[in-house]
Design a protein around this motif. Sequence first.
Motif, PDB file in Angstrom:
ATOM      1  N   LEU A  81       0.831  -1.205   0.000  1.00  0.00           N
ATOM      2  CA  LEU A  81       0.000   0.000   0.000  1.00  0.00           C
ATOM      3  C   LEU A  81       0.867   1.256   0.000  1.00  0.00           C
ATOM      4  CD1 LEU A  81      -2.787  -1.120   2.489  1.00  0.00           C
ATOM      5  CD2 LEU A  81      -3.084  -0.645   0.052  1.00  0.00           C
ATOM      6  N   GLU A  82       1.960   1.223   0.745  1.00  0.00           N
ATOM      7  CA  GLU A  82       2.904   2.347   0.773  1.00  0.00           C
ATOM      8  C   GLU A  82       3.482   2.618  -0.612  1.00  0.00           C
ATOM      9  OE1 GLU A  82       6.059   3.329   4.269  1.00  0.00           O
ATOM     10  OE2 GLU A  82       5.720   1.231   3.805  1.00  0.00           O
ATOM     11  N   ILE A 122      -9.052   9.320  -7.336  1.00  0.00           N
ATOM     12  CA  ILE A 122      -9.907   8.246  -6.828  1.00  0.00           C
ATOM     13  C   ILE A 122      -9.051   7.075  -6.361  1.00  0.00           C
ATOM     14  CG2 ILE A 122     -11.642   6.524  -7.495  1.00  0.00           C
ATOM     15  CD1 ILE A 122     -12.792   8.742  -9.379  1.00  0.00           C
ATOM     16  N   TYR A 123      -8.036   6.719  -7.148  1.00  0.00           N
ATOM     17  CA  TYR A 123      -7.110   5.638  -6.807  1.00  0.00           C
ATOM     18  C   TYR A 123      -6.395   5.944  -5.488  1.00  0.00           C
ATOM     19  CZ  TYR A 123      -2.982   2.605  -7.347  1.00  0.00           C
ATOM     20  OH  TYR A 123      -1.978   1.697  -7.153  1.00  0.00           O
ATOM     21  N   TYR A 124      -5.883   7.174  -5.363  1.00  0.00           N
ATOM     22  CA  TYR A 124      -5.157   7.576  -4.160  1.00  0.00           C
ATOM     23  C   TYR A 124      -6.069   7.524  -2.936  1.00  0.00           C
ATOM     24  CZ  TYR A 124      -2.058  10.175  -1.072  1.00  0.00           C
ATOM     25  OH  TYR A 124      -1.255  10.544  -0.033  1.00  0.00           O
ATOM     26  N   GLN A 125      -7.290   8.026  -3.073  1.00  0.00           N
ATOM     27  CA  GLN A 125      -8.215   8.034  -1.949  1.00  0.00           C
ATOM     28  C   GLN A 125      -8.555   6.612  -1.517  1.00  0.00           C
ATOM     29  OE1 GLN A 125      -9.150  10.838  -0.238  1.00  0.00           O
ATOM     30  NE2 GLN A 125      -9.852   9.307   1.217  1.00  0.00           N
ATOM     31  N   GLY A 126      -8.730   5.710  -2.475  1.00  0.00           N
ATOM     32  CA  GLY A 126      -8.985   4.308  -2.145  1.00  0.00           C
ATOM     33  C   GLY A 126      -7.826   3.683  -1.382  1.00  0.00           C
ATOM     34  N   LEU A 127      -6.607   3.976  -1.819  1.00  0.00           N
ATOM     35  CA  LEU A 127      -5.426   3.467  -1.117  1.00  0.00           C
ATOM     36  C   LEU A 127      -5.307   4.047   0.291  1.00  0.00           C
ATOM     37  CD1 LEU A 127      -2.803   3.694  -4.000  1.00  0.00           C
ATOM     38  CD2 LEU A 127      -3.687   1.592  -2.980  1.00  0.00           C
ATOM     39  N   ALA A 128      -5.555   5.345   0.409  1.00  0.00           N
ATOM     40  CA  ALA A 128      -5.474   5.989   1.718  1.00  0.00           C
ATOM     41  C   ALA A 128      -6.520   5.404   2.668  1.00  0.00           C
ATOM     42  CB  ALA A 128      -5.660   7.498   1.577  1.00  0.00           C
ATOM     43  N   ARG A 153      -7.767   2.386   2.508  1.00  0.00           N
ATOM     44  CA  ARG A 153      -7.375   1.003   2.811  1.00  0.00           C
ATOM     45  C   ARG A 153      -6.259   0.952   3.852  1.00  0.00           C
ATOM     46  NH1 ARG A 153      -8.448  -3.170   4.531  1.00  0.00           N
ATOM     47  NH2 ARG A 153      -7.395  -5.043   3.885  1.00  0.00           N
ATOM     48  N   ILE A 154      -5.246   1.800   3.714  1.00  0.00           N
ATOM     49  CA  ILE A 154      -4.156   1.777   4.683  1.00  0.00           C
ATOM     50  C   ILE A 154      -4.641   2.301   6.039  1.00  0.00           C
ATOM     51  CG2 ILE A 154      -3.056   4.037   4.286  1.00  0.00           C
ATOM     52  CD1 ILE A 154      -0.348   2.440   4.286  1.00  0.00           C
ATOM     53  N   SER A 155      -5.547   3.255   6.033  1.00  0.00           N
ATOM     54  CA  SER A 155      -6.135   3.740   7.284  1.00  0.00           C
ATOM     55  C   SER A 155      -6.895   2.623   7.982  1.00  0.00           C
ATOM     56  CB  SER A 155      -7.065   4.916   6.996  1.00  0.00           C
ATOM     57  OG  SER A 155      -7.722   5.332   8.168  1.00  0.00           O
ATOM     58  N   SER A 156      -7.623   1.846   7.209  1.00  0.00           N
ATOM     59  CA  SER A 156      -8.359   0.703   7.760  1.00  0.00           C
ATOM     60  C   SER A 156      -7.400  -0.326   8.356  1.00  0.00           C
ATOM     61  CB  SER A 156      -9.210   0.071   6.667  1.00  0.00           C
ATOM     62  OG  SER A 156      -9.807  -1.110   7.108  1.00  0.00           O
ATOM     63  N   LYS A 157      -6.283  -0.561   7.693  1.00  0.00           N
ATOM     64  CA  LYS A 157      -5.271  -1.495   8.204  1.00  0.00           C
ATOM     65  C   LYS A 157      -4.737  -1.021   9.553  1.00  0.00           C
ATOM     66  CE  LYS A 157      -3.855  -5.029   5.858  1.00  0.00           C
ATOM     67  NZ  LYS A 157      -4.139  -6.355   6.381  1.00  0.00           N
ATOM     68  N   PHE A 158      -4.395   0.267   9.640  1.00  0.00           N
ATOM     69  CA  PHE A 158      -3.879   0.804  10.889  1.00  0.00           C
ATOM     70  C   PHE A 158      -4.939   0.800  11.992  1.00  0.00           C
ATOM     71  CE2 PHE A 158      -0.519   3.014   8.243  1.00  0.00           C
ATOM     72  CZ  PHE A 158       0.502   2.196   8.691  1.00  0.00           C
ATOM     73  N   ASN A 159      -6.180   1.063  11.631  1.00  0.00           N
ATOM     74  CA  ASN A 159      -7.260   0.997  12.621  1.00  0.00           C
ATOM     75  C   ASN A 159      -7.431  -0.421  13.153  1.00  0.00           C
ATOM     76  OD1 ASN A 159      -7.852   3.723  12.574  1.00  0.00           O
ATOM     77  ND2 ASN A 159      -9.437   3.494  11.021  1.00  0.00           N
TER      78      ASN A 159
END
Length: 131
Positions: free
Chosen positions: A11-12, A107-113, A115-121
């Motif tokens: 994701l990074e 849209i791609y960037y927002q989806g990735l952001a 997803r990674i936020s969800s992972k950290f949560n």
Amino acid sequence: MNLFGGTIRALENSLDYAAVKNRTIANNIANVDTPNYKAKDAVFKNMLHNELTSSIKANRTRPEHLPFDGTLHNSYQVITRKGTMYNHNGNNVDIDKEMVELAKNQIYYQGLADRISSKFNSLQTVIRGGR
């Protein structure tokens, strides 16, 4: 030992690519009226790299060629679009194409952001013991 299974790193890398693509598109838009400016694209190269390294053994004859030895540092590269001309001044930036690419990349960037936020949560929930 890879604690997170490579997901966060992937994701990074994808976020890095999206940021480079956004800068590249913004640069193209900023130079839409610059005479003889050639538009640039940010493209993935690791998919090609993975395919080539799994099936072909080759030597690099020029530094611009993709490496075949697994030393690929970035998963993307910025290339210049050549051989086209949209404006009378030698410029090949198509503003409509750039705006569409910018919207898609956002849209791609927002989806990735997200997803990674969800992972950290999820990790934070585990660390707190499910609370």
